[in-house]
Design an enzyme around this catalytic site. Structure first.
Site, mmCIF file in Angstrom:
data_model
loop_
_atom_site.group_PDB
_atom_site.id
_atom_site.type_symbol
_atom_site.label_atom_id
_atom_site.label_comp_id
_atom_site.label_asym_id
_atom_site.label_seq_id
_atom_site.Cartn_x
_atom_site.Cartn_y
_atom_site.Cartn_z
ATOM 1 N N ALA A 11 0.805 -1.222 0.000
ATOM 2 C CA ALA A 11 0.000 0.000 0.000
ATOM 3 C C ALA A 11 0.838 1.272 0.000
ATOM 4 C CB ALA A 11 -0.935 0.005 1.210
ATOM 5 N N GLY A 12 2.155 1.134 0.002
ATOM 6 C CA GLY A 12 3.013 2.306 0.102
ATOM 7 C C GLY A 12 2.916 3.218 -1.115
ATOM 8 N N ARG A 16 9.983 7.549 -3.301
ATOM 9 C CA ARG A 16 11.408 7.599 -3.650
ATOM 10 C C ARG A 16 11.696 7.041 -5.041
ATOM 11 N NH1 ARG A 16 14.195 5.190 1.692
ATOM 12 N NH2 ARG A 16 12.104 4.348 2.051
ATOM 13 N N LYS A 23 5.049 1.648 -7.278
ATOM 14 C CA LYS A 23 6.352 1.001 -7.099
ATOM 15 C C LYS A 23 6.317 -0.487 -7.422
ATOM 16 C CE LYS A 23 8.065 0.479 -2.851
ATOM 17 N NZ LYS A 23 8.837 0.732 -1.615
ATOM 18 N N ASP A 103 7.452 -5.153 -2.088
ATOM 19 C CA ASP A 103 8.658 -4.595 -2.708
ATOM 20 C C ASP A 103 9.898 -5.420 -2.381
ATOM 21 O OD1 ASP A 103 8.993 -3.949 -0.064
ATOM 22 O OD2 ASP A 103 9.350 -1.803 -0.396
ATOM 23 N N GLY A 136 15.986 -1.628 11.461
ATOM 24 C CA GLY A 136 15.631 -1.867 12.844
ATOM 25 C C GLY A 136 16.529 -2.956 13.407
ATOM 26 N N ASN A 165 16.131 -6.431 11.199
ATOM 27 C CA ASN A 165 14.781 -6.904 10.900
ATOM 28 C C ASN A 165 14.587 -6.946 9.383
ATOM 29 O OD1 ASN A 165 12.043 -7.446 10.789
ATOM 30 N ND2 ASN A 165 11.417 -5.413 11.448
ATOM 31 N N TYR A 340 13.501 -8.178 -44.127
ATOM 32 C CA TYR A 340 12.410 -7.996 -43.179
ATOM 33 C C TYR A 340 11.272 -8.937 -43.565
ATOM 34 C CZ TYR A 340 8.321 -6.262 -40.779
ATOM 35 O OH TYR A 340 7.188 -6.197 -40.007
ATOM 36 N N ASN A 351 14.631 -20.341 -49.860
ATOM 37 C CA ASN A 351 15.798 -19.508 -49.608
ATOM 38 C C ASN A 351 15.410 -18.046 -49.809
ATOM 39 O OD1 ASN A 351 18.276 -17.943 -50.250
ATOM 40 N ND2 ASN A 351 19.273 -19.901 -49.904
#
Length: 378
Positions: A11-12, A16, A23, A103, A136, A165, A340, A351
């Site tokens: 949900a962020g 950044r 994200k 993420d 953390g 963490n 092409y 060929n």
């Protein structure tokens, strides 16, 4: 593990990343990072939920296209911000509940299974950080997690701790139901943090244990530089596994391979090759500087410096340098150089000479060019 549920927090706002794109929809090796996480989650459980907020409908559409059975929840960010706030409205089913992040595209199913296999009331993923700054710190005593101290709150002694963490948890479901309503937002950010569950659990005499994991697998993506690092790591794993299964690569660091690509039999990829999309390559050689997109190649050689755009099927065929194909079906054909071939079918023994172009656009619609067997185009 039918008794285990997985909840993915996504949900962020991802500010950044400096992009309007959500994200978790940024791609690594051809697929959005949320899809990489979901693949690992479904390898663990058939009960998977994702919590969204920013661009919810867009992300949900991508998820449902590949994993339609996924449960989608919206976080009430105005009233319940933070990682614990994200769980407020989620149905907590299963005997155990793994909580991970959208993420973390390098996380592996085996990591999640190890968390769920632990018999603790709360199992916390912990790694030994080479540089723990920003993480953390996890205070551990004989395997028991006593506390998680955030960087800004850590003493100088605690900042020396390298146990970090990793942000992934496994709760006994009754424990999470008991603790979640007790988590408050009495902090500087006024957010509901899931890390507070450890303190509350210890106060209630519950077992909180650390599960050691690899730092690399739990790398979080916060900006485009970290995205590039994670993609490099994923590319390394993809190519390592393919080479161990028999694919020959020349200068593998120069090769790009989509996570959805499949290889069978004896295959060779030379330097600066890109394999993009859902490709199948079987008993074939892709030569220097060639690009293959969402195509099937069997018993053939391609390049150097050739390009196969999507929806090509080539078998027993030689594609030479500076040849471009699009939606082409070739079987037993030689196209040596500078051609092409788009929206065409070419039969066995034909060929295709230098400078050949299949022109099939009348200004309104495209039409298929069909060339039969044993044709010589000079």
């Amino acid at each position: 593990m039918n008794d285990t549920s997985v909840i993915i927090l996504a949900a962020g706002l991802g500010t950044r990343m400096k992009s309007a794109r959500p994200k978790v929809l940024f791609e690594l090796c051809g697929e959005p990072m949320i899809i990489h996480v979901l693949k690992q989650a479904y390898a663990v459980s058939n009960d998977v939920s994702v919590v969204l907020y920013y661009e919810k409908e867009k992300i949900e559409s991508v998820i449902k296209d590949i994993f339609p059975q996924t449960k989608i929840y919206a976080q009430d960010l105005a009233n319940f911000p933070g990682t614990a706030g994200a769980l407020k409205n989620v149905e907590l089913s299963g005997k155990k509940i793994i909580v991970t992040c959208g993420d973390m595209p390098l996380v592996k199913a085996t990591d999640l299974m190890r968390l769920a296999a632990n018999d603790a009331d709360i199992a916390l993923s912990v790694f030994e950080a080479a540089d723990p700054y920003g993480y953390g710190r996890v205070i551990i005593n004989n395997g028991k997690v006593e506390a998680i101290v955030e960087q800004k709150d850590a003493t100088e002694t605690q900042k020396m701790i390298k146990s970090a963490n990793a942000g992934c948890y496994c709760f006994k479901s009754e424990v999470l139901r008991e603790i979640l309503p007790l988590i408050g937002n009495e902090n500087s950010q006024k957010e509901f943090y899931l890390t507070d569950a450890i303190k509350i659990a210890n106060e209630r005499g519950l077992k909180c244990w650390a599960v050691s994991v690899e730092e690399q697998n739990f790398m979080g993506i916060n900006d485009k530089f970290q995205l590039s690092i994670a993609e490099n790591l994923m590319q390394y794993e993809i190519k390592k596994n393919l080479m161990k299964s028999g694919v020959l690569m020349r200068l593998p660091n120069s090769v790009y391979i989509d996570s959805r690509a499949k290889f069978e039999g004896e295959c060779e990829l030379q330097e600066n090759v890109s394999i993009i999309g859902e490709c199948l390559i079987k008993n074939s050689v892709i030569k220097s500087g060639s690009v293959v997109e969402s195509s099937v190649i069997e018993d053939s050689d391609v390049g150097p410096l050739a390009r196969l755009r999507p929806k090509c099927e080539i078998k027993n065929t030689h594609i030479g340098n500076f040849v471009e194909l699009k939606a082409a079906r070739l079987n037993g054909v030689k196209a040596g150089h500078l051609s092409y071939l788009g929206d065409c079918e070419i039969g066995c023994g034909t060929n295709v000479g230098c400078g050949t172009i299949t022109c099939n656009y009348d200004g309104k619609a495209k039409h298929k060019t069909i060339i039969g067997k044993n044709v010589f185009i000079g």
